[in-house]
Design a protein around this motif. Structure first.
Motif, PDB file in Angstrom:
ATOM      1  N   TYR A 550       0.851  -1.197   0.000  1.00 31.82           N
ATOM      2  CA  TYR A 550       0.000   0.000   0.000  1.00 31.82           C
ATOM      3  C   TYR A 550       0.881   1.240   0.000  1.00 31.82           C
ATOM      4  O   TYR A 550       1.973   1.254   0.579  1.00 31.82           O
ATOM      5  N   SER A 551       0.398   2.301  -0.656  1.00 34.44           N
ATOM      6  CA  SER A 551       1.020   3.615  -0.539  1.00 34.44           C
ATOM      7  C   SER A 551      -0.074   4.662  -0.512  1.00 34.44           C
ATOM      8  O   SER A 551      -1.165   4.465  -1.076  1.00 34.44           O
ATOM      9  N   THR A 552       0.207   5.768   0.141  1.00 33.23           N
ATOM     10  CA  THR A 552      -0.739   6.875   0.141  1.00 33.23           C
ATOM     11  C   THR A 552      -0.787   7.510  -1.250  1.00 33.23           C
ATOM     12  O   THR A 552       0.092   7.296  -2.091  1.00 33.23           O
ATOM     13  N   ALA A 553      -1.823   8.292  -1.503  1.00 33.68           N
ATOM     14  CA  ALA A 553      -2.014   8.917  -2.808  1.00 33.68           C
ATOM     15  C   ALA A 553      -0.969  10.007  -3.043  1.00 33.68           C
ATOM     16  O   ALA A 553      -0.577  10.725  -2.124  1.00 33.68           O
ATOM     17  N   TYR A 554      -0.519  10.110  -4.289  1.00 34.78           N
ATOM     18  CA  TYR A 554       0.437  11.156  -4.661  1.00 34.78           C
ATOM     19  C   TYR A 554       0.447  11.301  -6.183  1.00 34.78           C
ATOM     20  O   TYR A 554      -0.080  10.461  -6.907  1.00 34.78           O
ATOM     21  N   TYR A 555       1.017  12.401  -6.645  1.00 38.58           N
ATOM     22  CA  TYR A 555       1.127  12.650  -8.089  1.00 38.58           C
ATOM     23  C   TYR A 555       2.365  11.933  -8.622  1.00 38.58           C
ATOM     24  O   TYR A 555       3.449  12.503  -8.736  1.00 38.58           O
ATOM     25  N   ALA A 556       2.180  10.662  -8.933  1.00 38.46           N
ATOM     26  CA  ALA A 556       3.295   9.863  -9.451  1.00 38.46           C
ATOM     27  C   ALA A 556       3.739  10.384 -10.807  1.00 38.46           C
ATOM     28  O   ALA A 556       2.953  10.956 -11.573  1.00 38.46           O
ATOM     29  N   ASN A 557       5.000  10.178 -11.126  1.00 37.21           N
ATOM     30  CA  ASN A 557       5.526  10.598 -12.420  1.00 37.21           C
ATOM     31  C   ASN A 557       4.865   9.810 -13.548  1.00 37.21           C
ATOM     32  O   ASN A 557       4.572   8.626 -13.415  1.00 37.21           O
ATOM     33  N   GLY A 558       4.644  10.486 -14.675  1.00 37.73           N
ATOM     34  CA  GLY A 558       4.159   9.830 -15.874  1.00 37.73           C
ATOM     35  C   GLY A 558       5.311   9.187 -16.632  1.00 37.73           C
ATOM     36  O   GLY A 558       6.489   9.434 -16.338  1.00 37.73           O
ATOM     37  N   TYR A 559       4.965   8.367 -17.633  1.00 40.66           N
ATOM     38  CA  TYR A 559       5.977   7.608 -18.370  1.00 40.66           C
ATOM     39  C   TYR A 559       5.999   8.036 -19.826  1.00 40.66           C
ATOM     40  O   TYR A 559       4.949   8.204 -20.460  1.00 40.66           O
ATOM     41  N   ASN A 560       7.204   8.223 -20.368  1.00 47.09           N
ATOM     42  CA  ASN A 560       7.411   8.615 -21.755  1.00 47.09           C
ATOM     43  C   ASN A 560       8.122   7.480 -22.492  1.00 47.09           C
ATOM     44  O   ASN A 560       9.324   7.265 -22.294  1.00 47.09           O
ATOM     45  N   PRO A 561       7.420   6.722 -23.352  1.00 56.87           N
ATOM     46  CA  PRO A 561       8.044   5.581 -24.029  1.00 56.87           C
ATOM     47  C   PRO A 561       9.220   5.956 -24.919  1.00 56.87           C
ATOM     48  O   PRO A 561      10.176   5.186 -25.043  1.00 56.87           O
ATOM     49  N   ALA A 562       9.178   7.125 -25.569  1.00 56.45           N
ATOM     50  CA  ALA A 562      10.237   7.494 -26.505  1.00 56.45           C
ATOM     51  C   ALA A 562      11.588   7.649 -25.819  1.00 56.45           C
ATOM     52  O   ALA A 562      12.633   7.479 -26.454  1.00 56.45           O
ATOM     53  N   LEU A 563      11.580   7.963 -24.518  1.00 58.80           N
ATOM     54  CA  LEU A 563      12.820   8.152 -23.774  1.00 58.80           C
ATOM     55  C   LEU A 563      13.021   7.074 -22.713  1.00 58.80           C
ATOM     56  O   LEU A 563      14.049   7.073 -22.028  1.00 58.80           O
ATOM     57  N   SER A 564      12.053   6.176 -22.553  1.00 63.47           N
ATOM     58  CA  SER A 564      12.063   5.194 -21.460  1.00 63.47           C
ATOM     59  C   SER A 564      12.284   5.895 -20.125  1.00 63.47           C
ATOM     60  O   SER A 564      12.991   5.392 -19.250  1.00 63.47           O
ATOM     61  N   ALA A 565      11.681   7.061 -19.967  1.00 64.20           N
ATOM     62  CA  ALA A 565      11.929   7.892 -18.789  1.00 64.20           C
ATOM     63  C   ALA A 565      10.614   8.369 -18.192  1.00 64.20           C
ATOM     64  O   ALA A 565       9.590   8.456 -18.876  1.00 64.20           O
ATOM     65  N   PHE A 566      10.672   8.697 -16.903  1.00 55.44           N
ATOM     66  CA  PHE A 566       9.505   9.205 -16.192  1.00 55.44           C
ATOM     67  C   PHE A 566       9.608  10.714 -16.045  1.00 55.44           C
ATOM     68  O   PHE A 566      10.689  11.272 -15.894  1.00 55.44           O
ATOM     69  N   HIS A 567       8.439  11.375 -16.052  1.00 57.33           N
ATOM     70  CA  HIS A 567       8.395  12.834 -16.015  1.00 57.33           C
ATOM     71  C   HIS A 567       7.324  13.298 -15.042  1.00 57.33           C
ATOM     72  O   HIS A 567       6.354  12.582 -14.752  1.00 57.33           O
TER      73      HIS A 567
END
Length: 632
Positions: A550-567
């Motif tokens: 479990y984790s509390t709610a938060y604004y998790a990073n989104g994912y960008n497939p072109a860079l394999s990176a989170f933003h």
């Protein structure tokens, strides 16, 4: 931050149930859980495991375990990510919600996919007096398969040869979630009769193929459960994939320049010289058919009909060290080892054969360790870049360890001054382009750890300060933060036993004191409660339990497939949802097996289970597997 009643309730439930971690606390370097409850079956295999870089220095290594605890957490890095599935059944892109950062010194192209994209520094080799092999296989819903084999054989007391092979693949639940990961390492370890010369050599090959769907188009279709199957939910990308492959080759060796102590001649220090060589070649290719109607990527710079973004990184590295080592005949003292050296690195980075840059780096290094007052072990290391792309990068680490009875205390401080990842500095592709000039990032990490083996308790406090941090922003392009990011992490782990019942807990609180460029939940936990017993004259060990996270709610990073990176993104919160699994583990001699049903509570509290925005976590799924060790 305000919390709903349900949020508080499920966090208390999770921490109350506790956490089991296959690679973490439960098999801690100080103790492991199974050894506290002996049976007629040995929990320790007569096979030693060494980090590749430590073989020429470490005389002992760590013994491989035949422990039943954590068998159900079969996929690698399950504990490291603190999540089960974020981007498909496997989730090969990095997604960590328990913050822990300690950047290695030197040039870095990107930190993407480093959980599966293992460099030599994270590799391990096995050493055994007898021939040892281990086969692990698991199977799950939607054609999920994981095969892992290890083999090592000693040729006398001087030479060990071995290999490790991993193959993971899965179709996933949604459109275009197929992941296929192949990982092979071949190694050798040699030592002379008097151990004056030791050497290790390793070759690794990695091939990772991941289909990318960009997440689901409309979250409400999932959240209202409007389709008869997950494969009918539309995804953003229909012809997108990442293909990463490459090899590493390394050689480490060390020679003591003088003989060991002879009768009547006692030397306090032994001089030695060591050398390390590394060659790597990695390629990353992103393929996509741009869809201007969906506007998933705002820009198309080169080709509107097809995207093929190819990146190649080639590296050569040589390190030479001069050392003074405490003689075996002398007891531990304030200074046991002193090493100084120099390192030269060559890197070539190429984008689509259109852009290419050659990078040269020269650095100096030092390592020192010893023992104070016959009780406190200490060690320190430092690196300074004198020339090249990473000039004036600096890293220093220090640690003190003290043990008394069953208690162990550790204090550490790390400071790094480094240029951000190369990909954030200069990049050109069909959808993204930039040319930046960053200030160096500063990172101070300090903390305390306390372990009590009798009470089976571990607690840690870590404090991070990061200045000039570079992250990917809401526009999916990198920026350098003008804020100082401060983060405190308090983590507590405990294992309770009441006769045949076990409760293992692991909870963490993460306080952000300043800055908003690091996105992690305030509180998280994973846990297990299980029944364990030894049957048939203690020859069969059985575990039946429930595991949750479990984790509390938060604004998790989104994912960008072109860079394999989170933003960073500010539109959707994830978390505030418990994941519950049930499992059965058994062990008979060297055979271990498990059966597990993941996310048994899918749909009970609605369909809001995400770990990454627009990427729902898998629904209810089953897995089973075996792990069989052979030591002849």
């Amino acid at each position: 931050m305000s919390f709903h009643i349900r949020t508080v309730f499920f966090f208390i439930l999770t921490v109350g149930l506790g956490l089991t971690s296959q690679c973490g606390f439960s098999q801690n370097r100080k103790f492991h859980i199974d050894s506290l409850f002996p049976s007629n079956v040995s929990d320790t295999l007569n096979v030693r495991e060494f980090k590749y870089e430590d073989w020429i220095y470490s005389p002992e290594g760590e013994y491989k375990l035949n422990a039943l605890h954590g068998t159900q957490d079969n996929l690698p890095f399950y504990d490291a990510s603190q999540v089960r599935n974020d981007l498909g059944n496997i989730g090969s892109a990095n997604h960590q919600i328990l913050y822990d950062s300690n950047r290695p010194f030197g040039f870095h192209f990107t930190s993407s996919r480093n959980a599966y994209w293992k460099h030599l520094a994270k590799r391990k080799l096995l050493v055994s007096d007898k021939m040892f092999s281990n086969v692990q296989y698991s199977n799950g819903v939607n054609r999920e398969n994981y095969l892992r084999t290890n083999f090592t054989r000693g040729f006398g007391a001087l030479l060990d040869l071995g290999f490790s092979f991993d193959r993971i693949n899965s179709e996933g639940f949604y459109q275009r979630q197929r992941n296929t990961i192949t990982d092979l390492s071949v190694y050798g370890a040699f030592r002379s009769k008097n151990s004056r010369y030791k050497a290790s050599v390793m070759f690794t090959y990695m091939n990772l193929m991941a289909e990318e769907n960009g997440g689901i188009v409309t979250d409400s279709v999932f959240e209202q459960n409007l389709t008869s199957g997950r494969s009918f939910i539309n995804t953003n990308l229909t012809e997108s994939s990442n293909h990463w492959k490459g090899f590493d080759f390394g050689l480490n060796h060390r020679l003591l320049l003088m003989n060991q102590d002879s009768a009547g001649s006692q030397k306090v220090f032994q001089p030695a010289i060591s050398h390390s060589f590394l060659a790597t070649s990695h390629s990353m290719a992103y393929r996509n058919v741009p869809d201007t109607a969906s506007d998933y990527y705002e820009n198309v710079f080169q080709d509107s009909s097809t995207t093929y973004d190819s990146t190649n990184v080639f590296t050569l590295s040589n390190t030479l060290r001069l050392e003074l080592l405490k003689s075996d005949s002398v007891k531990s003292q304030a200074l046991n080892r002193l090493a100084v050296g120099a390192q030269y690195d060559f890197h070539r980075v190429a984008y689509d054969s259109v852009f290419s840059e050659q990078i040269h780096n020269v650095s100096v290094l030092a390592n020192v360790d010893g023992e104070l007052f016959d009780k406190i072990n200490w060690k320190a290391s430092g690196n300074l870049m004198l020339y090249g792309y990473n000039i004036w990068d600096f890293k220093v680490d220090g640690q003190f360890d003290y043990s008394v009875g069953k208690s162990h205390f550790s204090a550490f401080v790390n400071y790094s001054l480094f240029r951000p990842d190369y990909i954030t500095n200069r990049y050109t592709s069909n959808h993204f382009r930039w040319d930046n000039a960053w200030l160096q990032t500063q990172h101070l990490k300090t903390g305390l750890t306390y372990e009590q083996s009798k009470l089976r308790f571990r607690g840690s406090f870590t404090y991070h300060v990061l200045d000039n941090l570079v992250v990917f922003g809401t526009g999916r392009t990198p920026y350098q933060s003008a804020s100082v990011n401060q983060l405190m992490v308090l983590r507590l782990q405990e294992h309770f036993r009441i006769k045949w019942f076990h409760i293992v807990l692991d909870g963490a609180i993460q306080f952000k004191l300043s800055g908003d460029d690091i996105r992690v939940p305030l509180a998280l936990g994973r846990g297990v409660i299980y029944y364990q017993n030894d049957l048939f004259k203690k020859k069969l060990r059985i575990q039946v339990g429930v595991e949750t996270s479990y984790s509390t709610a938060y604004y998790a990073n989104g994912y960008n497939p072109a860079l394999s990176a989170f933003h960073i993104q500010n539109d959707k919160q994830v978390g505030n949802y418990p994941f519950i699994d049930v499992f059965l583990n058994i062990r008979v001699k060297k055979l271990r097996a498990f059966f597990k049903v993941e996310h048994v509570n899918a749909g009970w509290l609605g369909y809001t289970y995400y770990h990454v925005p627009h990427y729902p976590v898998n629904d209810l799924a089953w897995k089973f597997g075996i792990n069989w060790a052979f030591l002849d």
